[in-house]
Design an enzyme around this catalytic site. Structure first.
Site, PDB file in Angstrom:
ATOM      1  N   LEU A 119     -60.403  38.696 -23.505  1.00 52.33           N
ATOM      2  CA  LEU A 119     -60.454  37.775 -22.369  1.00 52.33           C
ATOM      3  C   LEU A 119     -59.076  37.358 -21.867  1.00 52.33           C
ATOM      4  CD1 LEU A 119     -63.446  35.476 -23.387  1.00 52.33           C
ATOM      5  CD2 LEU A 119     -63.412  37.260 -21.655  1.00 52.33           C
ATOM      6  N   CYS A 138     -58.777  32.746 -30.182  1.00 49.08           N
ATOM      7  CA  CYS A 138     -59.837  32.340 -29.250  1.00 49.08           C
ATOM      8  C   CYS A 138     -61.203  32.880 -29.666  1.00 49.08           C
ATOM      9  CB  CYS A 138     -59.508  32.791 -27.837  1.00 49.08           C
ATOM     10  SG  CYS A 138     -57.976  32.076 -27.214  1.00 49.08           S
ATOM     11  N   HIS A 139     -61.264  34.165 -29.963  1.00 46.51           N
ATOM     12  CA  HIS A 139     -62.542  34.772 -30.309  1.00 46.51           C
ATOM     13  C   HIS A 139     -62.461  35.660 -31.543  1.00 46.51           C
ATOM     14  CE1 HIS A 139     -63.021  33.739 -26.003  1.00 46.51           C
ATOM     15  NE2 HIS A 139     -64.151  33.260 -26.470  1.00 46.51           N
ATOM     16  N   GLY A 140     -61.321  35.670 -32.228  1.00 44.70           N
ATOM     17  CA  GLY A 140     -61.220  36.351 -33.506  1.00 44.70           C
ATOM     18  C   GLY A 140     -60.863  37.822 -33.468  1.00 44.70           C
TER      19      GLY A 140
END
Length: 174
Positions: A119, A138-140
């Site tokens: 992202l 943020c999302h790993g």
């Protein structure tokens, strides 16, 4: 009896049509030029098209960040162990298969755009389960020491910008 045909001589009206058309074309050029010229990049954009980095003072095992075209660029001076581990990975284990050799010009230097391919976040340097790798909190998403995606939702490896070594201690990006 054979008839002879003669070409009509140009008249004053023909001259006026041609002259008017030519002046209209010139006027259209004068009107269009500023519109076309304003689409060209300005001087600050052209200056940012490339950047030169002195890599002489980057110790082995350290990653620095420079800015190029508004993007963070990670320049990693990899250790021999990091290079060895990156080259030992089987390509069939990777989500976005790419050999370490295809991502670097010199084995000890990795240059990647520091933007997560999930992202667009900026991953943390020297973080995560892989030595010399990157971790996006943020999302790993987890990247290895070659900037290749190993875990998490990111679909692609960290991008490699256009760069060249101008000397042993200078690097030009862009």
């Amino acid at each position: 009896m054979a008839e002879t045909t003669t070409a009509d001589e140009p008249t004053r009206r023909d001259f006026l049509f041609i002259a008017t058309g030519a002046m209209g074309a010139v006027a259209a050029g004068f009107v269009a030029w500023p519109l076309i010229d304003q689409m060209s990049p300005d001087a600050t954009t052209l200056a940012a098209a490339s950047t030169e980095v002195d890599i002489a003072n980057i110790p082995e095992g350290q990653i620095i960040t420079v800015k190029w075209r508004g993007k963070p660029i990670f320049i990693s001076h990899r250790t021999p162990k990091e290079v060895e581990e990156a080259r030992a990975v089987a390509l069939n284990e990777l989500r976005d298969p790419a050999s370490d050799e295809s991502r670097v010009q010199k084995p000890e230097w990795l240059i990647v755009i520091g933007i997560c391919t999930h992202l667009g976040c900026v991953p943390l340097k020297n973080d995560g389960p892989f030595a010399g790798g990157y971790f996006c909190p943020c999302h790993g998403s987890v990247y290895d020491a070659s900037g290749r995606i190993r875990q998490g939702p990111a679909p692609y490896n960290l991008a490699v910008p256009v760069y060249k070594f101008t000397s042993d201690t200078k690097l030009t990006i862009g």
